[in-house]
Scaffold this active site. Structure first.
Site, PDB file in Angstrom:
ATOM      1  N   GLY A 144       0.686  -1.214   0.048  1.00 38.93           N
ATOM      2  CA  GLY A 144      -0.090   0.009  -0.090  1.00 38.93           C
ATOM      3  C   GLY A 144       1.027   1.251   0.053  1.00 38.93           C
ATOM      4  N   GLU A 145       0.519   1.971   0.822  1.00 39.58           N
ATOM      5  CA  GLU A 145       1.213   3.361   0.995  1.00 39.58           C
ATOM      6  C   GLU A 145       1.818   3.442   2.552  1.00 39.58           C
ATOM      7  OE1 GLU A 145       2.119   5.089  -1.609  1.00 39.58           O
ATOM      8  OE2 GLU A 145       3.561   6.051  -0.210  1.00 39.58           O
ATOM      9  N   SER A 146       3.223   3.166   2.713  1.00 35.49           N
ATOM     10  CA  SER A 146       3.760   3.032   3.840  1.00 35.49           C
ATOM     11  C   SER A 146       3.529   4.155   4.951  1.00 35.49           C
ATOM     12  CB  SER A 146       5.114   2.690   3.986  1.00 35.49           C
ATOM     13  OG  SER A 146       5.922   3.545   3.218  1.00 35.49           O
ATOM     14  N   CYS A 177       5.993  -5.475   0.269  1.00 31.37           N
ATOM     15  CA  CYS A 177       6.076  -4.160  -0.258  1.00 31.37           C
ATOM     16  C   CYS A 177       6.094  -2.945   0.922  1.00 31.37           C
ATOM     17  CB  CYS A 177       5.324  -3.790  -1.312  1.00 31.37           C
ATOM     18  SG  CYS A 177       5.977  -2.650  -2.588  1.00 31.37           S
ATOM     19  N   ARG A 196      12.722   3.552  -0.249  1.00 27.04           N
ATOM     20  CA  ARG A 196      11.570   3.314  -0.958  1.00 27.04           C
ATOM     21  C   ARG A 196      11.441   3.923  -2.314  1.00 27.04           C
ATOM     22  NH1 ARG A 196       7.718   7.237   1.987  1.00 27.04           N
ATOM     23  NH2 ARG A 196       6.012   6.361   0.327  1.00 27.04           N
ATOM     24  N   ILE A 223       5.559  -3.298  -7.752  1.00 23.74           N
ATOM     25  CA  ILE A 223       4.702  -2.093  -7.751  1.00 23.74           C
ATOM     26  C   ILE A 223       5.261  -1.030  -6.858  1.00 23.74           C
ATOM     27  CG2 ILE A 223       2.326  -1.052  -7.737  1.00 23.74           C
ATOM     28  CD1 ILE A 223       1.449  -4.148  -7.892  1.00 23.74           C
ATOM     29  N   ARG A 224       5.917  -0.207  -7.543  1.00 21.75           N
ATOM     30  CA  ARG A 224       6.768   1.258  -6.937  1.00 21.75           C
ATOM     31  C   ARG A 224       7.126   0.772  -5.741  1.00 21.75           C
ATOM     32  NH1 ARG A 224       5.099   6.078  -4.298  1.00 21.75           N
ATOM     33  NH2 ARG A 224       3.037   5.297  -4.061  1.00 21.75           N
ATOM     34  N   HIS A 259       4.792  -8.849  -4.856  1.00 26.15           N
ATOM     35  CA  HIS A 259       3.566  -8.954  -4.424  1.00 26.15           C
ATOM     36  C   HIS A 259       3.087 -10.276  -4.593  1.00 26.15           C
ATOM     37  CE1 HIS A 259       2.246  -4.936  -2.973  1.00 26.15           C
ATOM     38  NE2 HIS A 259       3.277  -4.468  -4.045  1.00 26.15           N
ATOM     39  N   GLU A 261       1.012 -12.104  -3.339  1.00 24.56           N
ATOM     40  CA  GLU A 261      -0.349 -12.564  -3.095  1.00 24.56           C
ATOM     41  C   GLU A 261      -1.068 -12.135  -4.371  1.00 24.56           C
ATOM     42  OE1 GLU A 261       1.354  -9.608  -2.111  1.00 24.56           O
ATOM     43  OE2 GLU A 261       0.133  -7.979  -2.469  1.00 24.56           O
TER      44      GLU A 261
HETATM   45  N1  GLN Z   1       5.748   2.985  -2.627  1.00 25.81           N
HETATM   46  C1  GLN Z   1       4.841   2.503  -1.621  1.00 25.81           C
HETATM   47  C2  GLN Z   1       5.695   3.027  -0.182  1.00 25.81           C
HETATM   48  O1  GLN Z   1       6.597   3.848  -0.320  1.00 25.81           O
HETATM   49  C3  GLN Z   1       4.935   1.052  -1.407  1.00 25.81           C
HETATM   50  C4  GLN Z   1       4.511   0.354  -2.963  1.00 25.81           C
HETATM   51  C5  GLN Z   1       3.567  -0.726  -2.656  1.00 25.81           C
HETATM   52  O2  GLN Z   1       3.418  -1.220  -1.420  1.00 25.81           O
HETATM   53  N2  GLN Z   1       3.227  -1.542  -3.482  1.00 25.81           N
HETATM   54  O3  GLN Z   1       4.983   2.845   0.564  1.00 25.81           O
END
Ligand code: GLN
Length: 277
Positions: A144-146, A177, A196, A223-224, A259, A261
């Site tokens: 997600g977004e940490s 992630c 990150r 993913i990013r 990922h 999952e």
């Molecule tokens: N870029 C996100 C972050 O810095 C992590 C991306 C992800 O969980 N797929 O938290």
């Protein structure tokens, strides 16, 4: 030779509703119960022992749980003396049926983790408040977004309980992630270091075939993703396209920058094996 074969939970339930007595009277030498359930398409075959099963009857009313793979038909001998009871539950039981795994469900891709764990037969607990942390055998921190997850952990008063469970309780944790970022930060306190968004922006996301130790080939979906700079005291279980660690186990923590999952349950099985101790 009479067979009693049923395909699918629905058939089994229907049969027992229409005529449970008739179903119970059926005898069969080879108990073959094909459970074509939506979630896992599992096929289970009871051990065939003609001596034991020649007089066995199938109690379809014993096939119970709706959303699990633990269908538990019970074979009950009616003719052998003394009465022989062969409970075939263990044949169908998921390895992980008695494990309760929490999935942090505040932000990000928690649902895919919950689905994978559910399909593996795990008891899945969505973790949204401190009381959800009780009795967990393991915990998943999703992607997600940490930064957003960190903030939400504070609002939910979960930061302390999760930190304590990981660092003092030794509860096994899989962080994917953003989850791995949290494990490498104060929440998990891993010695593994990562950056990150080091592979680039969202549009630089990519897939790459991986070989995961003790697991095998896995499609790595990045993913990013963060990039692991050093595994610290952890053990590298998989490396990425430039030889960088992408899955590291440090004690009770699994830090995963891709990922799994989204494509496989195999990495979750590896994690669940650590939750069996
Ligand atoms: N870029 C996100 C972050 O810095 C992590 C991306 C992800 O969980 N797929 O938290």
């Amino acid at each position: 030779t009479r067979h009693f074969a049923m395909t699918g939970m629905l058939t089994a339930r229907l049969m027992s509703r229409i005529s449970p007595r008739w179903a119970m009277r059926q005898t069969f030498p080879l108990a073959r119960i094909a459970l074509g359930m939506e979630s896992n398409a599992m096929t289970a075959t009871a051990p065939a022992s003609s001596a034991h099963c020649a007089s066995a009857t199938l109690d379809t009313s014993m096939i119970t749980p709706e959303h699990s793979i633990f269908a538990s038909p019970v074979l009950v001998s009616r003719v052998s003396r003394p009465p022989l009871i062969c409970n075939v539950t263990s044949v169908h039981m998921s390895l992980y049926h008695n494990r309760t795994i929490g999935v942090l469900a505040l932000q990000g891709g928690w649902r895919a983790h919950a689905d994978v764990l559910g399909r593996l037969g795990v008891n899945v607990h969505h973790v949204r408040c401190p009381s959800d942390m009780g009795g967990l055998d393991g915990l998943v921190l999703p992607g997600g977004e940490s930064t957003a997850i960190s903030a939400a952990l504070g609002r939910a008063r979960l930061w302390g309980p999760i930190q304590q469970a990981i660092q003092e309780g030794g509860v096994p944790v899989l962080g994917t992630c953003a989850g791995a970022i949290l494990l490498a930060g104060e929440l998990g306190g891993a010695t593994c270091t990562l950056d990150r968004n080091a592979y680039g922006s969202q549009t630089a996301s990519f897939t790459h075939p991986l070989y995961v130790e003790d697991v095998g080939d896995v499609e790595g979906v990045f993913i990013r993703a963060p990039r692991i700079r050093s595994e610290g005291e952890g053990r590298v279980l998989a490396v990425g396209r430039e030889g960088e660690p992408v899955l590291v186990r440090e004690g009770n923590m699994f830090l995963c920058t891709f990922h799994p999952e989204l494509v496989t349950s195999s990495v979750h099985k590896l994690f669940l094996d650590a939750c069996m101790d």
